[in-house]
Motif scaffolding. Sequence first.
Motif, short mmCIF file in Angstrom:
data_model
loop_
_atom_site.label_atom_id
_atom_site.label_comp_id
_atom_site.label_asym_id
_atom_site.label_seq_id
_atom_site.Cartn_x
_atom_site.Cartn_y
_atom_site.Cartn_z
N ALA A 107 0.68 -1.53 -0.03
CA ALA A 107 -0.47 -0.20 -0.28
C ALA A 107 0.42 0.77 0.26
O ALA A 107 0.11 2.17 0.03
N LEU A 108 2.25 1.33 0.44
CA LEU A 108 3.07 2.36 0.32
C LEU A 108 3.60 2.43 -0.73
O LEU A 108 4.35 3.76 -1.14
N LEU A 109 3.72 1.45 -1.16
CA LEU A 109 4.01 1.67 -3.17
C LEU A 109 3.29 2.41 -4.25
O LEU A 109 1.77 1.83 -4.00
N ALA A 110 3.77 3.41 -4.84
CA ALA A 110 3.21 3.65 -6.01
C ALA A 110 2.92 2.19 -7.07
O ALA A 110 3.65 1.22 -7.11
N PRO A 111 2.38 2.08 -8.27
CA PRO A 111 1.71 1.21 -8.95
C PRO A 111 3.35 1.12 -9.71
O PRO A 111 3.77 2.24 -9.66
N GLY A 112 3.92 -0.01 -9.67
CA GLY A 112 4.74 -0.42 -9.89
C GLY A 112 5.70 -0.92 -9.77
O GLY A 112 7.28 -0.61 -10.18
N GLY A 113 5.71 -0.01 -8.14
CA GLY A 113 6.94 0.19 -7.15
C GLY A 113 7.95 -0.94 -6.49
O GLY A 113 7.15 -2.23 -7.40
N LEU A 114 9.16 -0.36 -6.71
CA LEU A 114 10.03 -1.78 -6.76
C LEU A 114 10.49 -1.46 -4.71
O LEU A 114 9.77 -0.86 -4.08
N PHE A 115 9.97 -2.92 -4.73
CA PHE A 115 11.02 -3.67 -2.79
C PHE A 115 11.62 -4.43 -3.39
O PHE A 115 11.89 -5.53 -3.53
N ILE A 116 12.44 -4.15 -2.19
CA ILE A 116 14.31 -4.82 -1.77
C ILE A 116 14.27 -5.17 -0.16
O ILE A 116 13.58 -4.33 1.18
N LEU A 117 14.43 -6.64 0.04
CA LEU A 117 14.25 -7.29 0.65
C LEU A 117 15.61 -7.57 1.44
O LEU A 117 16.27 -9.00 0.50
N SER A 118 15.51 -8.33 2.66
CA SER A 118 16.33 -9.44 2.63
C SER A 118 15.96 -9.94 3.79
O SER A 118 14.99 -9.45 5.25
N MET A 119 15.88 -11.45 3.94
CA MET A 119 15.30 -12.22 5.67
C MET A 119 16.56 -13.92 5.51
O MET A 119 16.89 -13.79 4.91
N VAL A 120 16.77 -14.20 6.65
CA VAL A 120 17.86 -15.48 7.35
C VAL A 120 16.99 -16.27 7.03
O VAL A 120 15.31 -16.04 7.15
N GLU A 121 17.93 -17.45 6.28
CA GLU A 121 16.69 -18.33 5.60
C GLU A 121 16.87 -19.44 7.48
O GLU A 121 17.53 -20.26 7.13
N ALA A 122 16.04 -19.37 7.78
CA ALA A 122 14.92 -20.10 8.88
C ALA A 122 14.15 -20.53 9.19
O ALA A 122 13.26 -20.06 9.07
N ASP A 123 13.87 -21.96 9.58
CA ASP A 123 12.33 -21.70 10.28
C ASP A 123 11.87 -21.63 11.29
O ASP A 123 12.85 -23.08 12.04
N VAL A 124 12.19 -20.43 11.60
CA VAL A 124 11.96 -20.11 13.09
C VAL A 124 10.31 -19.09 12.84
O VAL A 124 10.28 -18.77 11.63
N ASP A 125 10.25 -18.78 14.04
CA ASP A 125 9.25 -18.18 14.51
C ASP A 125 9.08 -17.32 15.75
O ASP A 125 8.55 -17.71 16.74
N ASP A 126 9.12 -15.80 15.64
CA ASP A 126 9.78 -15.38 17.07
C ASP A 126 10.19 -15.78 18.01
O ASP A 126 10.01 -15.88 19.66
N PHE A 127 11.69 -16.37 17.46
CA PHE A 127 12.13 -17.02 18.30
C PHE A 127 13.88 -16.21 18.97
O PHE A 127 13.79 -15.08 18.55
#
Length: 226
Positions: A147-167
């Motif tokens: 919703a914050l992005l204009a139409p066609g807007g770009l999004f770059i992100l990173s995450m750690v690959e791990a199967d954890v939740d609120d750990f």
Amino acid sequence: MTNGTSGTDYEGIGPDRSGQAEAFDAIGDRYDEAFPHKEGQVSAGEWLIGTLPAGSRVLDLGCGTGVPTALQLADAGFEVTGVDLSGGMVDLARKNVPAATFHQLDIADLRPGGPADLGRFDAVAAFFALLMLPRAEIPVALRTIHALLAPGGLFILSMVEADVDDFAIPFLGNTIRVSGYLRDDLHKAIEEGGFDIVKESSYTYAPEVTDVPPEEQLFLCCRRRD
């Protein structure tokens, strides 16, 4: 994966940030000392710089000290706004990147109809910001970013690959809570959030000044699907 939550509605989730901001307030500029080499983050920023015209509005979500991303993007001629939950990090970012604007805000504050209206952006960067949320919130956060992005807007992100939740993990002498996904599950979450993945890379990384074992970091360059 959405746990019954859709759109940008945080009702029923009750975001709990207890201890998260305080940990990063205490860590301060030791964060940059522990993580001096951020090739994946810089490379994703370079992709953004090569794709967007100068002067574009970019949001650095979870900006930390402002280094390297807010500084990299401001130096490229973008209008950069950074937000972070930690007041200490925001103070450092303002000193490190005087050309950008920074706010102490939670991503939940940025939802449509929320208390903070920063307008729309041509791109959003979220390096390890979603990592700090419980999984129940991540799909909602992705819809907020959409919703914050204009139409066609770009999004770059990173995450750690791990199967954890609120750990809970020890981190530079403090304790923080983190979540992660395995690669295919992360792809699914991003696509269900309304984004097409354009480019992907991964890096094996270990902090310089801790005994934390190496982790696999995933970097995604995406475009908002309208």
